[in-house]
Write an enzyme that holds these catalytic residues in place. Structure first.
Site, mmCIF file in Angstrom:
data_model
loop_
_atom_site.group_PDB
_atom_site.id
_atom_site.type_symbol
_atom_site.label_atom_id
_atom_site.label_comp_id
_atom_site.label_asym_id
_atom_site.label_seq_id
_atom_site.Cartn_x
_atom_site.Cartn_y
_atom_site.Cartn_z
ATOM 1 N N THR A 13 -10.246 1.926 -17.871
ATOM 2 C CA THR A 13 -10.097 1.131 -16.835
ATOM 3 C C THR A 13 -10.924 1.621 -15.652
ATOM 4 O O THR A 13 -11.691 2.589 -15.855
ATOM 5 C CB THR A 13 -8.400 1.471 -16.242
ATOM 6 O OG1 THR A 13 -8.496 2.882 -15.867
ATOM 7 C CG2 THR A 13 -7.624 0.988 -17.136
ATOM 8 N N ASN B 103 3.066 2.965 -10.743
ATOM 9 C CA ASN B 103 1.822 2.916 -11.361
ATOM 10 C C ASN B 103 0.483 3.401 -10.684
ATOM 11 O O ASN B 103 -0.287 3.892 -10.965
ATOM 12 C CB ASN B 103 1.734 1.455 -12.234
ATOM 13 C CG ASN B 103 0.322 1.447 -12.685
ATOM 14 O OD1 ASN B 103 -0.041 1.946 -13.659
ATOM 15 N ND2 ASN B 103 -0.432 0.526 -11.949
ATOM 16 N N LYS C 58 -0.748 15.007 -10.405
ATOM 17 C CA LYS C 58 -0.018 14.416 -11.510
ATOM 18 C C LYS C 58 0.873 15.469 -11.938
ATOM 19 O O LYS C 58 2.095 15.250 -12.121
ATOM 20 C CB LYS C 58 -0.681 13.938 -12.775
ATOM 21 C CG LYS C 58 -1.629 12.538 -12.243
ATOM 22 C CD LYS C 58 -0.807 11.513 -12.167
ATOM 23 C CE LYS C 58 -1.522 10.323 -11.875
ATOM 24 N NZ LYS C 58 -0.648 8.896 -11.606
ATOM 25 N N TYR D 72 -7.120 15.675 -9.309
ATOM 26 C CA TYR D 72 -6.288 14.615 -10.152
ATOM 27 C C TYR D 72 -5.232 15.295 -10.666
ATOM 28 O O TYR D 72 -3.941 14.802 -10.598
ATOM 29 C CB TYR D 72 -7.191 13.832 -10.829
ATOM 30 C CG TYR D 72 -6.416 12.590 -11.682
ATOM 31 C CD1 TYR D 72 -5.749 11.579 -11.173
ATOM 32 C CD2 TYR D 72 -6.226 12.655 -12.968
ATOM 33 C CE1 TYR D 72 -5.088 10.589 -11.964
ATOM 34 C CE2 TYR D 72 -5.586 11.927 -13.759
ATOM 35 C CZ TYR D 72 -4.916 10.723 -13.046
ATOM 36 O OH TYR D 72 -4.543 9.808 -13.949
ATOM 37 N N ASP E 287 0.848 -1.081 -0.156
ATOM 38 C CA ASP E 287 -0.137 0.172 0.106
ATOM 39 C C ASP E 287 0.886 1.086 -0.146
ATOM 40 O O ASP E 287 1.566 1.542 1.056
ATOM 41 C CB ASP E 287 -0.862 -0.078 1.285
ATOM 42 C CG ASP E 287 -1.870 1.233 1.314
ATOM 43 O OD1 ASP E 287 -1.621 2.131 0.565
ATOM 44 O OD2 ASP E 287 -2.880 1.093 1.966
HETATM 45 P P1 NAI Z 1 -7.010 1.286 -12.176
HETATM 46 O O1 NAI Z 1 -7.842 1.849 -10.989
HETATM 47 O O2 NAI Z 1 -7.246 0.070 -13.015
HETATM 48 O O3 NAI Z 1 -5.468 1.035 -11.414
HETATM 49 C C1 NAI Z 1 -5.120 1.649 -10.356
HETATM 50 C C2 NAI Z 1 -4.424 0.594 -9.494
HETATM 51 O O4 NAI Z 1 -3.580 1.452 -8.378
HETATM 52 C C3 NAI Z 1 -5.190 -0.539 -8.801
HETATM 53 O O5 NAI Z 1 -4.329 -1.696 -8.897
HETATM 54 C C4 NAI Z 1 -5.298 0.170 -7.527
HETATM 55 O O6 NAI Z 1 -5.556 -1.004 -6.529
HETATM 56 C C5 NAI Z 1 -3.844 0.647 -7.178
HETATM 57 N N1 NAI Z 1 -3.745 1.746 -6.084
HETATM 58 C C6 NAI Z 1 -4.641 2.661 -5.779
HETATM 59 N N2 NAI Z 1 -4.373 3.305 -4.556
HETATM 60 C C7 NAI Z 1 -3.281 2.305 -3.977
HETATM 61 C C8 NAI Z 1 -2.468 2.406 -2.881
HETATM 62 N N3 NAI Z 1 -2.682 3.357 -2.016
HETATM 63 N N4 NAI Z 1 -1.553 1.449 -2.827
HETATM 64 C C9 NAI Z 1 -1.197 0.639 -3.724
HETATM 65 N N5 NAI Z 1 -2.035 0.511 -4.935
HETATM 66 C C10 NAI Z 1 -2.901 1.334 -5.117
HETATM 67 O O7 NAI Z 1 -6.381 2.697 -13.098
HETATM 68 P P2 NAI Z 1 -5.463 2.683 -14.246
HETATM 69 O O8 NAI Z 1 -5.894 3.323 -15.393
HETATM 70 O O9 NAI Z 1 -4.880 1.151 -14.580
HETATM 71 O O10 NAI Z 1 -4.368 3.612 -13.603
HETATM 72 C C11 NAI Z 1 -2.979 2.916 -13.510
HETATM 73 C C12 NAI Z 1 -2.308 4.423 -13.569
HETATM 74 O O11 NAI Z 1 -2.191 5.272 -14.845
HETATM 75 C C13 NAI Z 1 -2.634 5.519 -12.565
HETATM 76 O O12 NAI Z 1 -1.405 6.138 -12.134
HETATM 77 C C14 NAI Z 1 -3.286 6.472 -13.261
HETATM 78 O O13 NAI Z 1 -3.381 7.848 -12.669
HETATM 79 C C15 NAI Z 1 -2.596 6.515 -14.527
HETATM 80 N N6 NAI Z 1 -3.351 7.076 -15.856
HETATM 81 C C16 NAI Z 1 -4.388 6.261 -16.253
HETATM 82 C C17 NAI Z 1 -5.143 6.645 -17.410
HETATM 83 C C18 NAI Z 1 -6.383 6.154 -17.810
HETATM 84 O O14 NAI Z 1 -6.859 6.881 -18.730
HETATM 85 N N7 NAI Z 1 -6.678 5.136 -17.450
HETATM 86 C C19 NAI Z 1 -4.845 8.092 -18.018
HETATM 87 C C20 NAI Z 1 -3.463 8.821 -17.597
HETATM 88 C C21 NAI Z 1 -2.957 8.251 -16.326
#
Ligand code: NAI
Length: 249
Positions: A207, A84, A176, A172, A57
């Site tokens: 996602t 990530n 970033k 958000y 975490d």
């Molecule tokens: P997602 O919600 O599917 O994945 C996010 C992940 O972060 C999940 O595995 C979640 O459990 C984990 N997480 C959240 N809080 C946490 C914590 N305190 N400790 C450990 N793990 C934690 O979303 P996605 O889209 O896969 O996001 C991945 C990255 O990509 C993020 O940093 C997001 O900001 C970034 N991103 C995503 C975009 C999109 O369009 N989906 C666009 C730009 C950036």
């Protein structure tokens, strides 16, 4: 352990899981950072024997320290860190993007929500990176990739012609922007060590983060972060880019 080791935070689903899959297929042993160990184990199983789950975490210092200690004792090395894990809001899952945008406007945004999002997206990255750096310093070639977002760019959002800038709220996107600043700070400090630190925008991807309103796939999203994780010695550090181009800070 002769194989290089990569840690991907928040890798139990979404873009992180795909980054982990791709790094495993490139010859890494991948550590699936996951708040919930069972979910991490299920994700690791879906990848195969090159993946293992690790409870992590990013907002909990004990969890971070335990993960670093476990990596040292069980694997003895860390070559790549992909920060990530991220959240787009602090509300219940499934909030429509439009509603998240509305409640994130600076005139009404909840300070508690801003703090919660910064805790994960900014302070979490600093804490995890600090904890993993001693391991990263011990290998010949180490890389750090921070998953940022194009929505963080002050330059792009200062442009009135940018129709997406209505989404630039107080929650958000600024988290970033701060992550980008932290990326640059680490890159500057680590320049002489050869550890390269870069920020990446994965694209607008369907996602949980955006209630699956994104338009790209996780496969597309993972490509550029994986490339940055495997940069050669002549690769850049201290950059912010997507698959197609350098992005303005
Ligand atoms: P997602 O919600 O599917 O994945 C996010 C992940 O972060 C999940 O595995 C979640 O459990 C984990 N997480 C959240 N809080 C946490 C914590 N305190 N400790 C450990 N793990 C934690 O979303 P996605 O889209 O896969 O996001 C991945 C990255 O990509 C993020 O940093 C997001 O900001 C970034 N991103 C995503 C975009 C999109 O369009 N989906 C666009 C730009 C950036």
């Amino acid at each position: 352990m002769h194989k290089p080791v990569a840690l991907v935070t928040g890798a139990n689903k979404g873009i992180g899981l795909q980054i982990a899959k791709d790094l495993a297929s490139q010859g890494f042993t991948v550590l699936i950072g996951s708040r919930n160990l069972e979910k991490g184990e299920a994700a690791a199983k879906s990848i195969g024997e090159d993946a293992r789950a690790i409870q992590l975490d990013v907002t909990n210092q004990d969890s971070i320290s335990a993960a670093a200690a476990r990596i040292r004792s069980e694997l003895g090395r860390l070559d790549v860190l992909v920060n990530n894990a991220g959240i787009s809001h602090a509300g219940l899952p499934g909030r429509p993007l439009e509603e998240v945008g509305r409640s994130g406007r600076p005139s009404v945004a909840s300070l508690d929500e801003i703090r919660t999002v910064f805790e994960t997206n900014v302070f979490g990255v600093i804490a995890v990176t600090q904890a993993m750096l001693p391991l990263l310093h011990e290998v010949a070639v180490a890389r750090i990739v921070n998953v940022s977002s194009g929505s963080s760019s002050l330059t792009l959002n200062a442009d009135p012609a940018n129709s997406h800038r209505v989404m630039f709220g107080a929650v958000y996107s600024p988290s970033k922007t701060a992550l980008n600043a932290i990326t640059l700070a680490f890159a500057i400090e680590l320049e002489s060590t050869g550890i390269k630190v870069n920020a990446v925008c994965p694209g607008f991807i369907a996602t949980d983060l955006n209630n699956f309103e994104g338009t790209g796939t996780v496969q597309q999203a993972a490509r550029h972060p994986v490339r940055l994780a495997m940069l050669g010695e002549d690769g850049p550090t201290g950059t912010f880019s997507n698959e197609k181009r350098q992005l303005p800070w």
